[in-house]
Design an enzyme around this catalytic site. Structure first.
Site, mmCIF file in Angstrom:
data_model
loop_
_atom_site.group_PDB
_atom_site.id
_atom_site.type_symbol
_atom_site.label_atom_id
_atom_site.label_comp_id
_atom_site.label_asym_id
_atom_site.label_seq_id
_atom_site.Cartn_x
_atom_site.Cartn_y
_atom_site.Cartn_z
ATOM 1 N N ASP A 133 0.858 -1.184 0.000
ATOM 2 C CA ASP A 133 0.000 0.000 0.000
ATOM 3 C C ASP A 133 0.896 1.237 0.000
ATOM 4 O O ASP A 133 1.723 1.402 0.903
ATOM 5 C CB ASP A 133 -0.889 -0.021 1.253
ATOM 6 C CG ASP A 133 -1.820 1.190 1.343
ATOM 7 O OD1 ASP A 133 -1.713 2.099 0.498
ATOM 8 O OD2 ASP A 133 -2.629 1.221 2.284
ATOM 9 N N ASN B 96 17.206 8.745 3.235
ATOM 10 C CA ASN B 96 18.194 8.678 4.307
ATOM 11 C C ASN B 96 19.596 8.933 3.753
ATOM 12 O O ASN B 96 20.041 8.262 2.820
ATOM 13 C CB ASN B 96 18.144 7.290 4.961
ATOM 14 C CG ASN B 96 18.926 7.221 6.256
ATOM 15 O OD1 ASN B 96 19.521 8.199 6.695
ATOM 16 N ND2 ASN B 96 18.936 6.058 6.872
ATOM 17 N N LYS C 182 7.934 10.484 15.967
ATOM 18 C CA LYS C 182 7.870 9.508 17.068
ATOM 19 C C LYS C 182 8.681 9.993 18.264
ATOM 20 O O LYS C 182 8.247 9.849 19.416
ATOM 21 C CB LYS C 182 8.392 8.152 16.592
ATOM 22 C CG LYS C 182 7.516 7.461 15.567
ATOM 23 C CD LYS C 182 8.134 6.130 15.143
ATOM 24 C CE LYS C 182 7.273 5.408 14.116
ATOM 25 N NZ LYS C 182 7.877 4.115 13.702
ATOM 26 N N SER D 175 23.509 4.702 15.086
ATOM 27 C CA SER D 175 23.278 3.344 15.578
ATOM 28 C C SER D 175 24.571 2.703 16.026
ATOM 29 O O SER D 175 25.653 3.016 15.555
ATOM 30 C CB SER D 175 22.634 2.500 14.474
ATOM 31 O OG SER D 175 21.333 2.933 14.194
ATOM 32 N N CYS E 284 25.523 7.192 11.836
ATOM 33 C CA CYS E 284 24.984 8.487 11.412
ATOM 34 C C CYS E 284 25.435 9.650 12.292
ATOM 35 O O CYS E 284 25.056 10.796 12.045
ATOM 36 C CB CYS E 284 23.456 8.424 11.376
ATOM 37 S SG CYS E 284 22.827 7.135 10.296
ATOM 38 N N THR F 16 13.779 3.024 2.872
ATOM 39 C CA THR F 16 14.478 4.067 3.630
ATOM 40 C C THR F 16 15.883 4.315 3.086
ATOM 41 O O THR F 16 16.752 4.816 3.799
ATOM 42 C CB THR F 16 14.553 3.713 5.131
ATOM 43 O OG1 THR F 16 15.313 2.513 5.303
ATOM 44 C CG2 THR F 16 13.167 3.521 5.710
ATOM 45 N N GLU G 284 29.753 6.805 6.677
ATOM 46 C CA GLU G 284 29.820 5.360 6.862
ATOM 47 C C GLU G 284 29.803 4.672 5.506
ATOM 48 O O GLU G 284 29.527 3.482 5.395
ATOM 49 C CB GLU G 284 28.685 4.853 7.748
ATOM 50 C CG GLU G 284 27.286 5.233 7.312
ATOM 51 C CD GLU G 284 26.231 4.746 8.294
ATOM 52 O OE1 GLU G 284 25.921 3.542 8.254
ATOM 53 O OE2 GLU G 284 25.732 5.557 9.095
ATOM 54 N N HIS H 273 17.827 13.674 13.610
ATOM 55 C CA HIS H 273 18.348 12.754 12.595
ATOM 56 C C HIS H 273 17.153 11.984 12.050
ATOM 57 O O HIS H 273 16.344 11.438 12.819
ATOM 58 C CB HIS H 273 19.362 11.788 13.210
ATOM 59 C CG HIS H 273 19.623 10.591 12.359
ATOM 60 N ND1 HIS H 273 20.126 10.692 11.084
ATOM 61 C CD2 HIS H 273 19.427 9.264 12.594
ATOM 62 C CE1 HIS H 273 20.237 9.481 10.566
ATOM 63 N NE2 HIS H 273 19.818 8.598 11.459
#
Length: 391
Positions: free
Chosen positions: A29, A275, A242, A308, A111, A152, A79, A233
């Site tokens: 979707d 990203n 979020k 991360s 990142c 992403t 990276e 970020h």
């Protein structure tokens, strides 16, 4: 003495993929991509663009001759490095014709790399107030065709000149940071695509943000009411929402409305690029500065950096008088508007068009790449770049 961002610019490759069309091709979707993760387009890097050329193009557009003479430190956060030994920044130092009396390094921590570069730059300028530091964040996010992280992906670069008496954003002294050994995202040296535990990464991103935010409040005495905006970020643009949701109940309804509105402005460019790892936070900042016309001189901006593995940091900056005069809004909007859309089939072909892994000689066709700086080939196990204006 004020230290901060004196100039900032970005570059994205000339190709993109519409996320609606990718969703249809993957039998998903489209709302899952455009609303669920908040992405509209994905920048696609042709084989003639890598982290070095992307960063060089971003810097080329903001530096003048005085900058090139005054810059005595180049810090490249990435990276997507191209060599286990030689710094990617050394290639850029040469491509841009910078002062040879300079330090040049590459910094890696997922990142977070460009943020580490900014913090090092602040220390250098505190000792050498007449110096300028070029900080770069450039990456190509690759997870693989039909992979869970495919939506992403992205490619691009942000370049910043850090100096005393900055004309855009003065960085404040207080900062909160955190490190923990977490396997939420990584890329072994034998792999050209990243590995990710998406659920764990989302959880750790938010928990790191909450932790450094609380630490910063204790250090500074500031709360949400003291911030005009908070930039994040953005591995995908919904992630910022979020994280902000985790703390915005600490403020008033007016605080919430202001921060949410400015977060939306800060996502504009990221939605169209995807990203870019080390550059994502600073693309978000640039989007806020160029797309939110109501921002006033003196506004305090919060910045949350997350790499991360994991390292997180919350720090702040204050917009300087007349900062808008030093932005390149038209050029950035034109860059995004002038790109060429790829079909899904064409995107897959570009994705699978990779450089030889054994050092074989290859000559690349760079005429179809409109970038001023491009990767022209490999010979003798060495990459070769072309600055078209210097040919």
């Amino acid at each position: 003495m004020k230290i901060g961002i004196d100039k900032i610019g970005f570059y994205a490759p000339h190709l993109f993929l519409d996320m609606n069309k990718l969703a249809v091709a993957r039998d998903v979707d489209p709302a899952k991509y455009t609303i669920g993760i908040g992405q509209e387009k994905m920048a696609i890097a042709p084989i003639t663009q890598d982290a070095v050329s992307l960063a060089a193009n971003a810097a080329l557009n903001i530096l003048d001759d005085k900058d090139k003479e005054d810059i005595d430190f180049v810090i490249f956060g990435t990276e997507s490095g191209i060599d286990h030994s030689k710094s990617a920044g050394v290639y850029i130092h040469d491509l841009l014709g910078l002062n040879p009396k300079a330090r040049t390094i590459e910094v890696k921590q997922a990142c977070y790399g460009a943020t580490a570069g900014i913090q090092m730059a602040k220390g250098h300028i505190a000792l050498h107030p007449k110096s300028k530091v070029l900080v770069l964040g450039a990456d190509i996010a690759r997870y693989g065709l039909n992979s869970g992280g495919e939506a992403t992906q992205g490619a691009g670069a942000v370049a910043m000149v850090i100096s005393a008496d900055p004309r855009i954003l003065a960085l404040e002294d207080k900062s909160a940071y955190l490190t923990a050994d977490i396997m939420d995202f990584w890329r072994p040296v034998y792999s050209d695509t990243a590995m990710v535990d998406g659920k764990l990464s989302n959880e750790k991103y938010i928990s790191f943000f909450e932790s450094v935010w609380e630490d910063y409040k204790v250090q500074s005495g500031f709360g949400l009411e003291d911030f005009t905006a908070i930039c994040f970020h953005l591995p995908y643009t919904k992630m910022g929402q979020k994280a902000l949701r985790a703390i915005y109940e600490q403020g008033t309804e007016e605080d919430k409305e202001r921060l949410v509105a400015n977060l939306e402005a800060s996502k504009t460019y990221n939605k169209q690029v995807g990203n870019i790892y080390t550059g994502s936070l600073y693309l978000s900042l640039l989007s806020l500065l160029e797309q939110q016309e109501e921002l006033q001189d003196g506004a305090r901006i919060g910045l949350f950096s997350y790499g991360s593995g994991a390292v997180g940091e919350f720090f702040t900056g204050v917009l300087q008088p007349g900062y808008r005069k030093y932005l390149n809004t038209y050029d950035h909007e034109e860059l995004l508007a002038s790109r060429t859309e790829l079909s899904v089939d064409a995107y897959e072909t570009v994705f699978e068009d990779t450089l030889p892994a054994d050092g074989s000689t290859v000559e690349l066709e760079i005429e179809s790449d409109p970038a001023k700086i491009a990767l022209s080939g490999i010979s003798g196990h060495m990459r070769h770049y072309v600055h078209k204006d210097k040919k």
